[in-house]
Design an enzyme around this catalytic site. Structure first.
Site, PDB file in Angstrom:
ATOM      1  N   GLY A 169     -32.866  15.391  60.538  1.00  0.00           N
ATOM      2  CA  GLY A 169     -34.324  15.288  60.559  1.00  0.00           C
ATOM      3  C   GLY A 169     -34.846  14.322  59.510  1.00  0.00           C
ATOM      4  O   GLY A 169     -34.149  13.975  58.565  1.00  0.00           O
ATOM      5  N   ARG A 215     -29.343  13.018  66.070  1.00  0.00           N
ATOM      6  CA  ARG A 215     -28.511  14.222  65.974  1.00  0.00           C
ATOM      7  C   ARG A 215     -27.381  14.100  66.993  1.00  0.00           C
ATOM      8  O   ARG A 215     -27.511  13.431  68.015  1.00  0.00           O
ATOM      9  CB  ARG A 215     -29.338  15.468  66.274  1.00  0.00           C
ATOM     10  CG  ARG A 215     -30.455  15.715  65.270  1.00  0.00           C
ATOM     11  CD  ARG A 215     -31.001  17.128  65.410  1.00  0.00           C
ATOM     12  NE  ARG A 215     -32.212  17.323  64.629  1.00  0.00           N
ATOM     13  CZ  ARG A 215     -32.237  17.675  63.350  1.00  0.00           C
ATOM     14  NH1 ARG A 215     -31.112  17.860  62.695  1.00  0.00           N
ATOM     15  NH2 ARG A 215     -33.384  17.844  62.723  1.00  0.00           N
ATOM     16  N   ASP A 271     -35.674  21.183  53.841  1.00  0.00           N
ATOM     17  CA  ASP A 271     -35.526  22.644  53.796  1.00  0.00           C
ATOM     18  C   ASP A 271     -34.932  23.120  52.469  1.00  0.00           C
ATOM     19  O   ASP A 271     -34.959  24.309  52.170  1.00  0.00           O
ATOM     20  CB  ASP A 271     -34.618  23.125  54.934  1.00  0.00           C
ATOM     21  CG  ASP A 271     -35.263  22.969  56.302  1.00  0.00           C
ATOM     22  OD1 ASP A 271     -36.409  22.482  56.356  1.00  0.00           O
ATOM     23  OD2 ASP A 271     -34.620  23.326  57.304  1.00  0.00           O
ATOM     24  N   MET A 314     -41.974  24.034  57.741  1.00  0.00           N
ATOM     25  CA  MET A 314     -40.564  23.940  58.153  1.00  0.00           C
ATOM     26  C   MET A 314     -39.676  24.840  57.305  1.00  0.00           C
ATOM     27  O   MET A 314     -40.075  25.295  56.231  1.00  0.00           O
ATOM     28  CB  MET A 314     -40.095  22.498  58.104  1.00  0.00           C
ATOM     29  CG  MET A 314     -40.470  21.778  59.392  1.00  0.00           C
ATOM     30  SD  MET A 314     -39.804  20.144  59.514  1.00  0.00           S
ATOM     31  CE  MET A 314     -40.194  19.741  61.205  1.00  0.00           C
ATOM     32  N   ARG A 316     -35.726  26.086  58.638  1.00  0.00           N
ATOM     33  CA  ARG A 316     -34.960  26.645  59.745  1.00  0.00           C
ATOM     34  C   ARG A 316     -34.297  27.969  59.358  1.00  0.00           C
ATOM     35  O   ARG A 316     -34.514  28.988  59.998  1.00  0.00           O
ATOM     36  CB  ARG A 316     -33.873  25.639  60.092  1.00  0.00           C
ATOM     37  CG  ARG A 316     -33.529  25.532  61.534  1.00  0.00           C
ATOM     38  CD  ARG A 316     -32.183  24.890  61.688  1.00  0.00           C
ATOM     39  NE  ARG A 316     -32.146  23.458  61.408  1.00  0.00           N
ATOM     40  CZ  ARG A 316     -32.269  22.505  62.322  1.00  0.00           C
ATOM     41  NH1 ARG A 316     -32.487  22.820  63.561  1.00  0.00           N
ATOM     42  NH2 ARG A 316     -32.157  21.239  61.985  1.00  0.00           N
ATOM     43  N   GLU A 370     -40.757  28.324  59.760  1.00  0.00           N
ATOM     44  CA  GLU A 370     -40.431  28.261  61.199  1.00  0.00           C
ATOM     45  C   GLU A 370     -39.274  29.172  61.634  1.00  0.00           C
ATOM     46  O   GLU A 370     -39.211  29.614  62.768  1.00  0.00           O
ATOM     47  CB  GLU A 370     -40.112  26.819  61.608  1.00  0.00           C
ATOM     48  CG  GLU A 370     -38.909  26.238  60.890  1.00  0.00           C
ATOM     49  CD  GLU A 370     -38.543  24.843  61.384  1.00  0.00           C
ATOM     50  OE1 GLU A 370     -37.844  24.149  60.648  1.00  0.00           O
ATOM     51  OE2 GLU A 370     -38.946  24.472  62.489  1.00  0.00           O
ATOM     52  N   ARG A 428     -43.126  16.109  57.088  1.00  0.00           N
ATOM     53  CA  ARG A 428     -41.847  15.452  56.799  1.00  0.00           C
ATOM     54  C   ARG A 428     -41.874  13.936  57.067  1.00  0.00           C
ATOM     55  O   ARG A 428     -40.933  13.228  56.731  1.00  0.00           O
ATOM     56  CB  ARG A 428     -40.692  16.133  57.527  1.00  0.00           C
ATOM     57  CG  ARG A 428     -40.569  15.838  58.981  1.00  0.00           C
ATOM     58  CD  ARG A 428     -39.291  16.439  59.545  1.00  0.00           C
ATOM     59  NE  ARG A 428     -39.041  15.862  60.852  1.00  0.00           N
ATOM     60  CZ  ARG A 428     -38.073  16.218  61.657  1.00  0.00           C
ATOM     61  NH1 ARG A 428     -37.247  17.171  61.296  1.00  0.00           N
ATOM     62  NH2 ARG A 428     -37.905  15.637  62.815  1.00  0.00           N
TER      63      ARG A 428
HETATM   64  N1  LIG Z   1     -18.721  19.707  61.663  1.00  0.00           N
HETATM   65  C1  LIG Z   1     -19.146  18.479  61.947  1.00  0.00           C
HETATM   66  N2  LIG Z   1     -18.261  17.472  62.113  1.00  0.00           N
HETATM   67  C2  LIG Z   1     -18.677  16.229  62.377  1.00  0.00           C
HETATM   68  N3  LIG Z   1     -19.980  15.876  62.518  1.00  0.00           N
HETATM   69  C3  LIG Z   1     -20.901  16.825  62.376  1.00  0.00           C
HETATM   70  C4  LIG Z   1     -20.535  18.163  62.078  1.00  0.00           C
HETATM   71  N4  LIG Z   1     -21.688  18.886  61.986  1.00  0.00           N
HETATM   72  C5  LIG Z   1     -22.697  18.018  62.232  1.00  0.00           C
HETATM   73  N5  LIG Z   1     -22.235  16.784  62.461  1.00  0.00           N
HETATM   74  C6  LIG Z   1     -23.028  15.581  62.770  1.00  0.00           C
HETATM   75  O1  LIG Z   1     -23.928  15.319  61.685  1.00  0.00           O
HETATM   76  C7  LIG Z   1     -25.128  14.757  62.178  1.00  0.00           C
HETATM   77  C8  LIG Z   1     -26.313  15.449  61.573  1.00  0.00           C
HETATM   78  O2  LIG Z   1     -26.274  16.870  61.752  1.00  0.00           O
HETATM   79  P1  LIG Z   1     -27.605  17.739  61.960  1.00  0.00           P
HETATM   80  O3  LIG Z   1     -28.352  17.225  63.136  1.00  0.00           O
HETATM   81  O4  LIG Z   1     -27.223  19.164  61.947  1.00  0.00           O
HETATM   82  O5  LIG Z   1     -28.532  17.369  60.734  1.00  0.00           O
HETATM   83  P2  LIG Z   1     -28.347  17.623  59.186  1.00  0.00           P
HETATM   84  O6  LIG Z   1     -27.535  16.546  58.594  1.00  0.00           O
HETATM   85  O7  LIG Z   1     -27.875  19.019  58.946  1.00  0.00           O
HETATM   86  O8  LIG Z   1     -29.834  17.404  58.674  1.00  0.00           O
HETATM   87  P3  LIG Z   1     -31.091  18.386  58.758  1.00  0.00           P
HETATM   88  O9  LIG Z   1     -30.594  19.767  59.017  1.00  0.00           O
HETATM   89  O10 LIG Z   1     -31.743  18.264  57.424  1.00  0.00           O
HETATM   90  O11 LIG Z   1     -31.948  17.872  59.824  1.00  0.00           O
HETATM   91  C9  LIG Z   1     -25.061  14.861  63.688  1.00  0.00           C
HETATM   92  O12 LIG Z   1     -24.793  13.578  64.225  1.00  0.00           O
HETATM   93  C10 LIG Z   1     -23.930  15.815  63.954  1.00  0.00           C
HETATM   94  O13 LIG Z   1     -23.255  15.511  65.143  1.00  0.00           O
HETATM   95  O1  LIG Z   2     -37.262  18.626  65.701  1.00  0.00           O
HETATM   96  P1  LIG Z   2     -36.070  18.106  64.994  1.00  0.00           P
HETATM   97  O2  LIG Z   2     -36.121  16.669  64.686  1.00  0.00           O
HETATM   98  O3  LIG Z   2     -34.794  18.513  65.619  1.00  0.00           O
HETATM   99  O4  LIG Z   2     -36.075  18.766  63.546  1.00  0.00           O
HETATM  100  C1  LIG Z   2     -36.426  20.074  63.239  1.00  0.00           C
HETATM  101  C2  LIG Z   2     -35.665  20.573  62.047  1.00  0.00           C
HETATM  102  O5  LIG Z   2     -35.408  19.576  61.083  1.00  0.00           O
HETATM  103  C3  LIG Z   2     -35.724  20.042  59.782  1.00  0.00           C
HETATM  104  O6  LIG Z   2     -36.889  19.384  59.368  1.00  0.00           O
HETATM  105  C4  LIG Z   2     -34.632  19.703  58.802  1.00  0.00           C
HETATM  106  O7  LIG Z   2     -33.487  20.386  59.118  1.00  0.00           O
HETATM  107  C5  LIG Z   2     -35.937  21.544  59.962  1.00  0.00           C
HETATM  108  O8  LIG Z   2     -36.824  22.096  59.047  1.00  0.00           O
HETATM  109  C6  LIG Z   2     -36.405  21.649  61.357  1.00  0.00           C
HETATM  110  O9  LIG Z   2     -36.092  22.882  61.945  1.00  0.00           O
HETATM  111 MG   LIG Z   3     -28.889  20.892  58.779  1.00  0.00          MG
END
Ligand SMILES: Nc1ncnc2c1ncn2[C@@H]1O[C@H](COP(=O)(O)OP(=O)(O)OP(=O)(O)O)[C@@H](O)[C@H]1O
Ligand SMILES: O=P(O)(O)OC[C@H]1O[C@](O)(CO)[C@@H](O)[C@@H]1O
Ligand SMILES: [Mg+2]
Length: 542
Positions: A169, A215, A271, A314, A316, A370, A428
């Protein structure tokens, strides 16, 4: 009197004796238990344990069979133990698998801007303790390698071919980090204009990420092939827990291929759900921006008869933004977060509290994270599945709660005026505030210093106010959550006067759960029981 405990048993010895029966819920772990835990992590079978200067590889590539190859692909725990229960959870270094790399003197020493600094380069032995509070008879505890510029670096400036990726995000501050890393050569050189591409010049004033984000779609082999094909030797990954996990696998594959490539993470998430570090960048900005929505809700509520302002923020799985925004505002009468389950009906429930507050004050403000109340909503609504990264898509607690409150007051024949404000994406998407901007700048510098020094497989983070390098697995093994048995949550309860929604048993369970978690994740406790103290020969000290 017992001598100070140490955790300096050899890795094999520790792994052998580490499998004792699980202690009861109120046991506190000895430093040795903690060491065992580090050595025994299910996902971390490869251990490098250093005592003084001796390094022992427990398992690894040497065996050359399939099992060894599989083990080699798993994260490695690199421990250094010292006197007084000192444990350093070190990060990998390119020299771990490429031992004879040349080093260069850090070009920073020729930069006039830094010539005034008394001691600019950090001492390579400096480490940062995870727990700021220790007792005179307790172990020194867990440490991480201090971040900062080193006198010798493993990359020449001209040789650096870096890439930056942002995932997950949006988060205020992303562009500031990109700008500072992107300008790395400018950072070390005298003429920053030549080395800082025009395009990144003012990106820190914009929200979002100039690189774009997504993502899902992580394909380790394709990613590492691309890194190799393009001749990239420093990979900077900015993202949340998922991204850091992804970076961890990329690093393991790079090490398996024996590439001289540093992989470094910068934790990002509004978050604030990344463990170990003081706070993640963008969080401060998010809390500040949330005030505007809370103020609006307060004005709306205060201007109507039986006015209720409901703001969704926000968060999660972790309700930090709601928690801190509530504490900062002082206009909030009730804050609901994922960590503290609530209920609507009956004594001690939300509706009774709302009725009471409206009677007393004529209006009220509710802040809801949320991720709060998802179990309650799920009782009547179907879940929404997962996003491309595998995160559960949440049901809209704000809309649901608005509906429920309206239905309740209709039932008891009381007219209310409810205004629901959802500022989540507006919050955000803004640029980072001044404090986050400085924080992002320093994080970016620290991460570049780490990669230049040859460290890899690490995330940069601020721990107790100091920047340090933290192994990926430490950042991804659990989420940072609001502790509802902590003084900070009690401060919120006392400021809002809301019900805690918790029974005595809930509180006991929460305490036990948190104690268990901190036992395994937060390092040795400040004051282990005497019988848990362990001498350097591995024998218990009475
Ligand atoms: N265990 C894993 N191994 C490889 N890639 C991963 C793994 N978990 C997540 N990813 C990859 O990391 C990227 C980001 O993951 P995610 O969408 O969960 O966001 P995040 O980095 O946790 O950020 P946020 O939760 O703050 O939005 C994605 O492209 C996802 O495919
Ligand atoms: O709608 P999107 O882009 O998947 O992101 C939502 C999530 O991303 C965050 O901003 C960061 O993980 C969370 O607080 C929220 O649940
Ligand atoms: Mg995350």
């Amino acid at each position: 009197m017992a001598s100070p405990p140490t955790a300096s048993a050899s890795a094999s010895e520790a792994a052998e004796s580490g499998r004792r029966s699980a202690p009861g819920p109120i046991d506190v772990p000895s430093p040795r238990d903690h060491l065992h835990h580090l050595l025994d992590r299910r996902d971390t079978p490869r251990v490098v344990h250093v005592e003084g200067t001796t390094m022992q590889r427990q398992r690894g590539e040497a065996a050359g069979d399939a099992a060894a190859a599989a083990a080699a692909a798993k994260p490695e725990v690199k421990l250094v133990t010292g006197d007084g229960g000192y444990v350093l959870e070190d990060v990998p270094h390119v020299c771990d698998y490429l031992p004879d790399l040349p080093t260069y003197s850090n070009p920073l020493q020729d930069n006039p801007a830094y010539s005034v600094v008394k001691q600019y380069f950090v001492n390579p032995d400096d480490t940062v303790c995870q727990k700021a509070i220790v007792r005179k008879d307790g172990p020194r505890g867990n440490h991480f390698r201090r971040a900062g510029p080193r006198q010798r670096v493993f990359f020449e400036s001209d040789e650096v071919h870096a890439c930056i990726v942002t995932c997950g995000g949006l988060c205020p501050g992303l562009n500031t980090v990109i700008r500072e890393i992107g300008g790395y050569r400018g950072f070390y050189a005298c003429n920053t204009i030549d080395l800082s591409p025009k395009s990144v010049n003012d990106i820190h004033k914009r929200g979002g990420t100039v690189l774009g984000t997504s993502r899902g779609g992580h394909d380790t082999m394709k990613i590492v092939d691309s890194i190799q094909d393009r001749g990239i030797n420093q990979v900077y990954v900015i993202g949340g827990d998922g991204t850091q996990r992804g970076a961890g696998v990329i690093f393991e594959e790079i090490r398996r291929r024996g590439l001289k490539v540093a992989v470094a993470g910068i934790p990002k998430t509004i978050d604030n759900d990344i463990p170990v570090i003081d706070r993640s960048f963008g969080f401060d900005t998010a809390v500040e921006e949330a005030q505007r929505a809370i103020n609006a809700a307060h004005v709306e509520a205060g201007s109507a008869e039986n006015g209720i302002g409901l703001v969704k923020l926000m968060g999660r799985h972790s309700g930090f933004i709601a928690h801190y925004a509530t504490l900062a505002s002082r206009d909030v009468d009730c804050c609901l977060i994922p960590e503290s389950p609530f209920y609507l009906e009956g004594e001690g429930g939300l509706f009774r509290y709302l009725e009471k507050r409206l009677k007393e004050n004529g209006h009220m403000v509710i802040v809801v994270a949320e991720g709060a109340g998802q179990k309650l909503i799920n009782e009547t609504k179907e879940s929404m599945g997962k996003d491309a990264s595998g995160n559960s898509i949440l049901l809209d607690v704000g809309l649901w709660l608005s509906q429920k409150i309206k239905e309740h007051f209709k039932k008891i024949k009381t007219t209310i005026n409810l205004k629901y404000i959802d500022p989540t994406y507006m919050i955000r998407a803004i640029p980072s505030n001044a404090s986050d901007n400085v924080y992002c700048t320093l994080l970016a510098h620290s991460v570049v210093h780490g990669a230049m020094a040859g460290y890899t497989g690490f995330t940069v983070g601020q721990v107790n106010g100091r920047h340090c390098y933290i192994p990926f697995y430490r950042i991804t093994e659990k989420q940072n959550k609001v502790s509802i048995t902590d003084r900070m949550w009690a401060r919120l309860l006392s400021s809002t006067n809301q019900p805690s929604f918790l029974s005595k048993k809930d509180v006991e369970d929460a305490k036990m759960e948190e104690e268990r978690a901190s036992k395994f994740f937060d390092g040795p406790p400040p004051n282990p029981k005497v019988e848990d103290k362990v001498a350097s020969n591995g024998k218990a000290v009475k």
